[in-house]
Design an enzyme around this catalytic site. Structure first.
Site, PDB file in Angstrom:
ATOM      1  N   LYS A 109     -10.324   0.141  -2.242  1.00  0.00           N
ATOM      2  CA  LYS A 109     -10.181  -0.077  -0.800  1.00  0.00           C
ATOM      3  C   LYS A 109     -10.481   1.213  -0.042  1.00  0.00           C
ATOM      4  CE  LYS A 109      -6.797  -1.354   2.788  1.00  0.00           C
ATOM      5  NZ  LYS A 109      -5.419  -1.850   3.049  1.00  0.00           N
ATOM      6  N   LYS A 125      -7.077   3.293  -3.292  1.00  0.00           N
ATOM      7  CA  LYS A 125      -7.432   3.298  -1.873  1.00  0.00           C
ATOM      8  C   LYS A 125      -7.664   4.730  -1.409  1.00  0.00           C
ATOM      9  CE  LYS A 125      -5.305   2.004   2.591  1.00  0.00           C
ATOM     10  NZ  LYS A 125      -4.147   1.308   3.213  1.00  0.00           N
ATOM     11  N   ASP A 148       0.857  -1.181   0.000  1.00  0.00           N
ATOM     12  CA  ASP A 148       0.000   0.000   0.000  1.00  0.00           C
ATOM     13  C   ASP A 148       0.899   1.239   0.000  1.00  0.00           C
ATOM     14  OD1 ASP A 148      -1.659  -2.185   0.728  1.00  0.00           O
ATOM     15  OD2 ASP A 148      -3.020  -0.873   1.827  1.00  0.00           O
TER      16      ASP A 148
END
Length: 331
Positions: free
Chosen positions: A267, A231, A163
């Site tokens: 996400k 995300k 991430d």
């Protein structure tokens, strides 16, 4: 665990190649991103609110709770993290409710790079992935070689997923090609010696992007650069995932697949704490992009406390009564 290859339509390569001119220069990229349709903020928020009123009952609710559990990236990202805490969190991710072995496992355990090896060992062959934040998380204020080393260290330690955070300063000052090239470089750093790659989630920190138009532009920028997931947030700022910004990103991945044949995951992270909240997000997924995104291959929740509420609601559906917080572990 080998990474899952992102879904591509049969003509995806040709369609992606046809968009190469878009990223050929800073000017071209700016023209493309600023040429995207403007976001109707009132309409976006009204639709998100409307979808959030859907009532999910009985068997559908039970299914949604199990699905939400299976989509959680169970997260600990604190300066006080210890190997013991990561092992305990990993054990919980594999077996969330020791009183009910039918409870789904979470999707991943998300930790800092120096805890990846600990999580990997603790998870063993459970099937729960290890996700690692990287690129000088959460602020992203580091030189590119430092960010790439951070990523490579995490992957070498066994991270299945990475991430990363974008350079919000560069994005907000209009240096889109710099952000694009940085994402591409991190994507390359996710590659393993055997040719496989950790999946890359690109974090925009939507609470710092100021406008919905910027969130749409960041979504397309991340996908054009090769993100496997986009995300919302780090969970470290005041405004994190919201139904409206997640709906906007779901619309972006839908439109990106229509244009290129490439499927990208979403996400939302930060601030999603209750089963009611999680189910609202699942309704957004179902109504916006459909069944093909309703799995942990393509949708995740970044959360630390959500799992406990899901477990209590699951126990309520099973037994008819609330067990209370004392019956779930404190992370």
């Amino acid at each position: 665990m080998p990474s899952t290859v992102p879904a591509h339509g049969p003509d995806a390569a040709a369609r992606l190649a046809s968009m190469a001119d878009v990223t050929a220069s800073d000017a071209a990229l700016r023209r493309f991103l600023h040429g995207l349709p403007g976001v109707d903020a009132v309409g976006l928020e009204a639709r998100a609110a409307s979808l959030g009123t859907r009532s999910i009952k009985t068997t559908a609710k039970a299914y949604a709770i199990d699905l939400a559990i299976s989509m959680i990236d169970l997260t600990t990202l604190e300066g006080a993290d210890t190997p013991g805490k990561v092992r305990a969190l990993s054990a919980k991710g594999v077996n969330p409710d020791p009183t009910d072995r039918a409870t789904p496992r979470v999707a991943a355990i998300c930790v800092y790079p120096d805890m990846v090896a600990t999580a990997k060992e603790a998870l063993g062959g459970s099937g729960v992935r290890v996700a690692s934040v990287a690129t000088a998380f959460p602020a992203g204020r580091a030189a590119l070689p430092v960010k790439l080393a951070d990523t490579a260290d995490a992957v070498a330690a066994g991270a299945d997923e990475v991430d990363m955070v974008i350079d919000r300063g560069a994005f907000l000052s209009g240096r889109y090609l710099k952000v694009f090239e940085e994402i591409k470089a991190v994507k390359e750093a996710c590659r393993r010696p055997d040719g496989s790659s950790a999946r890359l989630k690109v974090i925009f920190e939507t609470g710092e992007l100021a406008t919905y138009d910027n969130i749409r532009r960041a979504s397309w920028l991340g996908m054009l650069a090769g993100a496997d997931f986009i995300k919302t947030s780090t969970g470290k700022v005041a405004v994190n995932a919201t139904p409206a910004n997640t709906l906007l990103m779901l619309e972006a991945v839908r439109d990106f697949r229509a244009a290129t044949g490439v499927q990208v995951g979403v996400k939302p992270a930060g601030g999603i704490r209750t089963s009611k909240d999680a189910i609202k997000f699942l309704v957004l997924v179902n109504e916006t992009v459909g069944d093909e995104w309703l799995s942990n291959e393509w949708f995740r929740f970044g959360a630390s406390s959500l799992l406990n509420d899901l477990l209590m609601q699951r126990q309520k559906l099973s037994t008819g009564r609330y067990s209370g917080p004392d019956y779930v572990t404190v992370d």
